[in-house]
Design an enzyme around this catalytic site. Structure first.
Site, PDB file in Angstrom:
ATOM      1  N   GLY A 314       8.654  28.070  55.504  1.00  0.00           N
ATOM      2  CA  GLY A 314       8.476  26.981  54.550  1.00  0.00           C
ATOM      3  C   GLY A 314       7.012  26.597  54.463  1.00  0.00           C
ATOM      4  CD  GLU A 315       4.376  24.970  57.828  1.00  0.00           C
ATOM      5  OE1 GLU A 315       3.271  25.547  57.672  1.00  0.00           O
ATOM      6  OE2 GLU A 315       4.829  24.682  58.951  1.00  0.00           O
TER       7      GLU A 315
END
Length: 343
Positions: A314-315
């Site tokens: 993610g991120e």
């Protein structure tokens, strides 16, 4: 809400296709790079497209009430607030990977359930609430908060575009976010929980079974609330999901390409498409997540992942890995020679 979403430039797309056919290579030999080159030409209205020099990642951080359900995540809820500070220090995964492609990373506290008064005020400028409700037993948001967060996401997109962004990437940070994403995808597409729930942070089969039960309970509770996208975000989403949806629509409304990351931005994109039909014409899928719900979301959006590296961080970390591919697609149009010029 009504949105004026511009059409990508079809004549530019056709002109790019014609130039690609005349380059010093066999017809279609560069595969997906050629498809991306056409897409960028249509987005920019020029052949070759403009350079993608200013890439901006915005990480929308927030806590999800489902993280309190035993076994749903391999990590405690407190990690979300800790990671906001890591982003600010420049030491997160997306910070390191974004640096390799010259991308800027911005983090925003949209709904972190912690006191972050020690971080810069700009990080908290769009905070909607502290945490969200546990969607298996209650609504994620209070009435009006989905719209508030959506408008915040649009405002952030405007800020980044006004500052010169050539490409926008939505990032996410929040323990429990894969469970929320699974619920949004299942509700939007009418899928059973067992089809969309994955391992998330790395939970075992017992943990996955708990996640399935949470999503099933959430879908049952909100069964009559799925026709309106803001009602769906209120019942099953989160403030950061709504803000991400707003960010995606904001980029499209400004005619700036958006590179989706993983499962969370994929789920937000499904909802964003229902809020602003046609916005998906401005989005690309950066990579294939290991989460099954992303597969269903991208299929429904008609998007194909540029990369498949088995990523699940993610991120925005997966999407930034696709930036060099987009730059290569542009370079093909800008710098390759023509067959007609051969002696």
């Amino acid at each position: 809400m009504r949105f004026d979403i511009p059409e990508p430039d079809e004549p530019a797309r056709l002109a790019a296709r014609e130039r690609l056919a005349g380059l010093v290579k066999p017809l279609g030999a560069l595969g997906t790079l050629e498809e991306l080159a056409e897409w960028l030409s249509a987005a920019h209205g020029s052949v070759p497209p403009r350079p993608l020099d200013d890439v901006r990642v915005v990480v929308f951080a927030g806590d999800h009430g489902v993280s309190a359900c035993a076994g749903v995540s391999a990590y405690p809820r407190e990690i979300t607030a800790a990671m906001v500070r890591v982003f600010l220090s420049g030491a997160s995964g997306v910070n390191v990977l974004a640096e390799q492609v010259g991308a800027q990373v911005r983090v925003l506290d949209i709904a972190v359930d912690a006191d972050l008064s020690d971080v810069p005020a700009r990080v908290r400028a769009y905070k909607v609430r502290r945490g969200s409700g546990s969607i298996d037993v209650t609504d994620a948001l209070a009435p009006g908060q989905a719209e508030q967060a959506f408008r915040a996401g649009m405002a952030v997109a405007d800020e980044e575009v006004d500052a010169g962004a050539d490409l926008l990437i939505p990032g996410d940070m929040g323990i429990g976010n894969t469970t929320v994403a699974a619920a949004l995808v299942a509700a939007t597409l009418g899928l059973p929980a067992t089809d969309v729930v994955g391992g998330g942070t790395g939970v075992d089969e017992e943990g996955r079974a708990r996640k399935v039960a949470v999503v099933e309970a959430a879908l049952t509770r909100a069964a009559d609330r799925t026709n309106d996208p803001f009602e769906l975000l209120t019942a099953l989403g989160s403030a950061c999901a709504a803000a991400t949806a707003g960010f995606l629509v904001g980029g499209a409304a400004r005619g700036v390409p958006v590179l989706l990351d993983g499962v969370f931005s994929g789920a937000a994109a499904l909802v964003a498409r229902d809020i602003a039909p046609g916005a998906q014409r401005w989005w690309l899928a950066g990579h294939r997540s290991t989460e099954p719900s992303q597969h269903y979301a991208l299929k429904a959006l008609g998007l194909h992942p540029i990369l498949d590296l088995g990523l699940r961080l993610g991120e925005g970390s997966g999407a930034v890995q696709a930036v060099p591919v987009l730059r290569s697609a542009r370079a093909v149009l800008a710098d390759m020679g023509l067959l007609a010029d051969l002696a």
